[in-house]
Design an enzyme around this catalytic site. Structure first.
Site, PDB file in Angstrom:
ATOM      1  CD  GLU A  22      -1.535  -2.367   1.840  1.00  0.00           C
ATOM      2  OE1 GLU A  22      -0.310  -2.567   2.011  1.00  0.00           O
ATOM      3  OE2 GLU A  22      -2.390  -3.230   2.105  1.00  0.00           O
ATOM      4  CE  LYS A  24       5.547  -0.723  -6.806  1.00  0.00           C
ATOM      5  NZ  LYS A  24       6.936  -0.315  -7.020  1.00  0.00           N
ATOM      6  CE  LYS A 116      22.791  -3.621  -3.396  1.00  0.00           C
ATOM      7  NZ  LYS A 116      22.273  -4.849  -3.930  1.00  0.00           N
ATOM      8  CB  ILE A 446      25.292  -4.732 -18.799  1.00  0.00           C
ATOM      9  CG1 ILE A 446      26.373  -3.655 -18.801  1.00  0.00           C
ATOM     10  CG2 ILE A 446      25.459  -5.613 -17.578  1.00  0.00           C
ATOM     11  CD1 ILE A 446      27.800  -4.163 -19.009  1.00  0.00           C
ATOM     12  CG  ASP A 614      25.225 -10.540 -15.378  1.00  0.00           C
ATOM     13  OD1 ASP A 614      26.207 -10.087 -15.995  1.00  0.00           O
ATOM     14  OD2 ASP A 614      24.076 -10.586 -15.844  1.00  0.00           O
ATOM     15  CG  HIS A 656      27.606  -6.593 -15.034  1.00  0.00           C
ATOM     16  ND1 HIS A 656      28.091  -5.326 -15.297  1.00  0.00           N
ATOM     17  CD2 HIS A 656      26.459  -6.418 -14.338  1.00  0.00           C
ATOM     18  CE1 HIS A 656      27.259  -4.437 -14.776  1.00  0.00           C
ATOM     19  NE2 HIS A 656      26.264  -5.075 -14.191  1.00  0.00           N
ATOM     20  CG  HIS A 709      21.930   4.049 -11.469  1.00  0.00           C
ATOM     21  ND1 HIS A 709      23.221   3.845 -11.851  1.00  0.00           N
ATOM     22  CD2 HIS A 709      21.557   2.942 -10.776  1.00  0.00           C
ATOM     23  CE1 HIS A 709      23.636   2.667 -11.386  1.00  0.00           C
ATOM     24  NE2 HIS A 709      22.641   2.105 -10.747  1.00  0.00           N
TER      25      HIS A 709
HETATM   26  C1  MET Z   1      22.290  -5.835 -11.618  1.00  0.00           C
HETATM   27  S1  MET Z   1      23.350  -6.401 -12.851  1.00  0.00           S
HETATM   28  C2  MET Z   1      22.305  -6.686 -14.197  1.00  0.00           C
HETATM   29  C3  MET Z   1      22.912  -7.573 -15.224  1.00  0.00           C
HETATM   30  C4  MET Z   1      21.955  -8.101 -16.232  1.00  0.00           C
HETATM   31  N1  MET Z   1      22.634  -8.900 -17.227  1.00  0.00           N
HETATM   32  C5  MET Z   1      21.235  -6.959 -16.919  1.00  0.00           C
HETATM   33  O1  MET Z   1      21.729  -6.477 -17.886  1.00  0.00           O
HETATM   34  O2  MET Z   1      20.187  -6.506 -16.485  1.00  0.00           O
HETATM   35 ZN   LIG Z   2      24.629  -4.434 -13.103  1.00  0.00          ZN
END
Ligand code: MET
Ligand SMILES: [Zn+2]
Length: 770
Positions: A22, A24, A116, A446, A614, A656, A709
């Site tokens: 709620e 959120k 974190k 990525i 990853d 990654h 981000h």
């Molecule tokens: C939090 S790392 C995320 C790596 C994932 N392969 C992506 O591109 O979303």
């Molecule tokens: Zn990442």
């Protein structure tokens, strides 16, 4: 001194996002302008009162036993506002506008950084403290909430982050002198807290809780001994405030042993620590006669039904300490676990019955605490039935099908070093170069591409049974085809399929592997209004069918350029799940690693020349105690290598990592032995590179040049500069060009624009190299 009575049962904190998220919905509606400030205020209040009511129903009936642990967004941000420690760029703002600007930024000011919280997957907003930052008692929310609860008939215990932890988690504000540390401002924070204590006393608060987890960590910039010395001073000063409520200081997450003797000398009335950390003080000469021990016996971070017999014994082991009192509590706040197992329904009927009795979410944990407190105060005989019941559950769990699989156990037992070892990089590198034929400074991404509302809708429709499997597969394939075409059009060198089939990079694998269950309601706050549903690893892990090969093969069939196979590594799968507590974590990690190893073998057999595994959670789970680092990194690195060492020399393994301060784990990153490592670097403007170069890291490296981000599109010039900074620190032959992380939270317009700039920038620098 008379010993004040602390309630016999309590918890350190309760989830606040709301049983159906709620909070959120309310906050996001407010951001979207769909509800106004008054409506948000009443939604907040409603959630707080509903929590108190629920906790009372569950048995927290004594005065001050219910923690007032609500936060609209983040508990560290709450203290920043309480202290008025507001960076100048937010000057002139107040109320919700100030609060959410600090959290999310606004047109003129970027938000506070997020990182974190200890070794959890919860993120807090990093305070920015300089020599001139205003610090005082600037906000009375804590007092108001206490009064609000009292008016509704609840005597709650205000709960906030302690002064030392607040400053230990802060960073020095921009422009602060090099020798300045936020902890230099401790006296100012203590003054503000002293004033707050006075106001809480006036409002009638009997107890107040301050969380000082910084005292359990070796992973903060300040040395642990300095933090303990600072806490000693701060808590002595605060204990001297008169009048004030009684004070409980908590030390959750890590090991509090080093801090406990100092805390007993400060004059605070109660100290919280895990029972197992308190018991060894028996006979040590540390005097507990003036403090109540609030003993953490119910684990606040796992989701397993507790062994009440064991908890009983660990409480009994505290008797020889001669404390002024002993109370029963959780080891941490319950903000890290979902609300209630009773709302879950697992799809497999047998698993459904089992998991219901094996699992304890927040509400079940409150019940466990209440039962144990009854044993402690009324005699253990009175809870004998409950203790037996918990032992029966554990016995049934250990015998249940799937918990132990001989085939899996045998395979893990047979693992030796050779399975974790590839041939030397010097031998792999020329083979990969020849096979791939990539230009210098190869460009890639990525893994994920934007998860459009359309994909989410399609997945939801599939899950609800509104479209059939064929329709779903077709939609995903169409998405993959678009993403491949887009990357080819942009002239990216190494492609990805875009991960449209994944709701979440861990849950996707948990759904396909044996030994995991996924929840439908088990939301846990990750940050602000963001929640995740961690999977539950309850049994031995096995791969009975391929996990990703179909998507990768389809993507590869559409292009001549290499497409990366894309997997989540064992450490991250464990870090972002709730993991079984009945098998050493190193063995669990190897089970997951062997499943991934089979997948890598299949990807390789299907022709994949590059496979990325990853491990973004590698740093996050670094234990808080330094002496545990080595053992952790040994299993973490070992499991990654077990998964990946099946790769042929000519198969290029990528990894990654993101969200990380890498300094402490640079050796471990090297030991992963990946051929190429991509890391987050844009926000810190490539700070990490000289460190890596100095370390003697010789393999491929992809420092992120685009901070994904935010939707901002970096210009070609800006990206060129970053790539040039990279090739200045690291030989160009090893540098890859890529974003900081996956693009799934981004939208297509900025994705296309930035990738176009990124490819141009790589080409520009490439041109200058030759
Ligand atoms: C939090 S790392 C995320 C790596 C994932 N392969 C992506 O591109 O979303
Ligand atoms: Zn990442």
């Amino acid at each position: 001194m008379t010993s004040p009575r602390f309630p016999s049962a309590t918890i350190l904190g309760y989830p606040r996002i709301g049983p159906s998220r709620e909070l959120k919905r309310a906050v996001e509606s407010y951001w979207a302008g769909k509800i106004d400030a008054d409506e948000l205020r009443s939604a907040e209040r409603g959630l707080r009162l509903a929590s108190y009511k629920r906790l009372r129903e569950l048995g927290l009936t004594e005065a001050a036993s219910i923690p007032e642990s609500f936060s609209l967004y983040d508990q560290v941000l709450d203290v920043t506002v309480l202290l008025g420690a507001i960076p100048e760029r937010f000057a002139g703002r107040t109320g919700y506008d100030l609060y959410f600007s600090l959290a999310r930024g606004n047109d003129t000011a970027p938000p506070q950084e997020m990182t974190k919280w200890f070794d959890t997957n919860y993120h807090y907003l990093v305070p920015e403290i300089g020599p001139e930052t205003p610090i005082g008692l600037a906000d009375r929310g804590v007092v108001e909430r206490f009064a609000e609860a009292r008016e509704a008939g609840f005597d709650v215990r205000p709960t906030l982050v302690g002064p030392v932890t607040y400053l230990a988690l802060a960073k020095a504000a921009d422009g602060a002198p090099a020798e300045f540390s936020p902890l230099d401002r401790l006296d100012d924070v203590v003054d503000a807290y002293a004033e707050l204590l006075g106001e809480l006393a006036a409002a009638g608060a009997e107890w107040v809780q301050f969380d000082e987890p910084a005292l359990t960590s070796d992973n903060l910039p300040a040395a642990r001994s300095d933090l303990i010395a600072a806490a000693f001073r701060a808590w002595q000063q605060l204990a001297a405030v008169d009048p004030r409520p009684n004070i409980l200081v908590t030390t959750p997450y890590g090991d509090a042993s080093q801090a406990i003797p100092a805390l007993t000398q400060t004059g605070v009335e109660a100290i919280h620590a895990a029972a197992g950390q308190l018991a060894p003080f028996a006979g040590s000469g540390v005097d507990f006669s003036e403090v109540v021990l609030v003993a953490g016996v119910i684990d606040g971070r796992n989701i397993w039904t507790a062994d009440l017999g064991r908890a009983e014994r660990s409480l009994q082991a505290l008797e020889p300490l001669g404390a002024a009192g002993v109370s029963v509590s959780t080891t941490t706040s319950l903000q890290h676990v979902p609300y209630n197992t009773e709302v879950e329904k697992w799809d497999d009927p047998e698993l459904d019955a089992n998991l219901h009795e094996w699992l304890a979410f927040a509400d079940q944990k409150v019940r466990e605490v209440v039962v144990l407190a009854a044993g402690l105060t009324e005699g253990w005989g009175t809870i004998a039935d409950e203790v037996r019941r918990s032992e029966d559950i554990l016995a049934r769990r250990s015998r249940s099908a799937g918990v132990v699989r001989e085939d899996v156990r045998d395979r893990v037992a047979a693992v030796d070093e050779s399975l974790r070892t590839r041939v030397e990089y010097a031998e792999r590198e020329p083979k990969q170069r020849e096979r791939l034929g990539l230009p210098p400074l190869p460009t890639t991404t990525i893994g994920s591409f934007p998860q459009t509302p359309q994909i989410r809708k399609t997945r939801a429709a599939f899950n609800r049974g509104e479209i059939d499997e064929a329709g779903y597969l077709e939609a995903i394939r169409a998405e993959i085809a678009d993403v491949i075409a887009l990357q080819e059009g942009l002239d990216v060198d190494v492609l990805v399929h875009g991960e449209p089939e994944r709701n979440d990079m861990v849950q996707y694998f948990a759904e396909l592997l044996e030994g995991f269950a996924v929840t439908s309601q088990g939301w846990v706050q990750s940050y602000g209004t963001r929640c995740t549903r961690p999977s539950i690893l309850w049994g031995d892990v096995a791969r009975t069918k391929p996990l990703t090969t179909e998507w990768t093969a389809y993507a590869q069939s559409l292009t001549d350029r290499p497409v990366k196979g894309m997997l989540t590594g064992p450490v991250t799968i464990l870090a972002w799940s709730f993991v079984r507590d009945d098998l050493p974590i190193a063995q669990v990690a190897d089970q997951v690693a062997l499943a991934l190893r089979d997948e890598i073998a299949d990807l390789q057999a299907g022709g994949a020349a590059i496979i990325q595994v990853d491990e973004p959670a590698l740093r996050e789970r670094l234990p808080l105690a330094e002496e545990e680092h080595e053992a952790y990194l040994a299993w973490a690195v070992g499991s990654f290598r077990l998964a990946t060492a099946v790769a042929e020399p000519s198969t290029q393994i990528h990894t990654h990592l993101c969200y990380s301060e890498f300094g402490q784990i640079i050796d471990a990153i090297d030991a992963l032995d990946a051929d190429v490592t991509s890391i987050e670097a844009a926000r810190s403007r490539m700070e990490i590179l000289p460190e890596l170069a100095e370390h003697g890291y010789v393999r491929g490296i992809g420092p992120g040049v685009w901070d994904i981000h935010s939707p901002r599109v970096p210009s070609t010039e800006e990206l060129t500069e970053l790539i040039e900074a990279a090739v200045a620190a690291i030989p160009a032959s090893r540098v890859w060009v890529n974003p900081d992380c996956g693009l799934k939270t981004r939208a297509y317009p900025e994705t296309k624009a930035t990738l176009e700039n990124l490819v141009s920038a790589a080409k520009a620098v490439r041109g200058r190299l030759s």
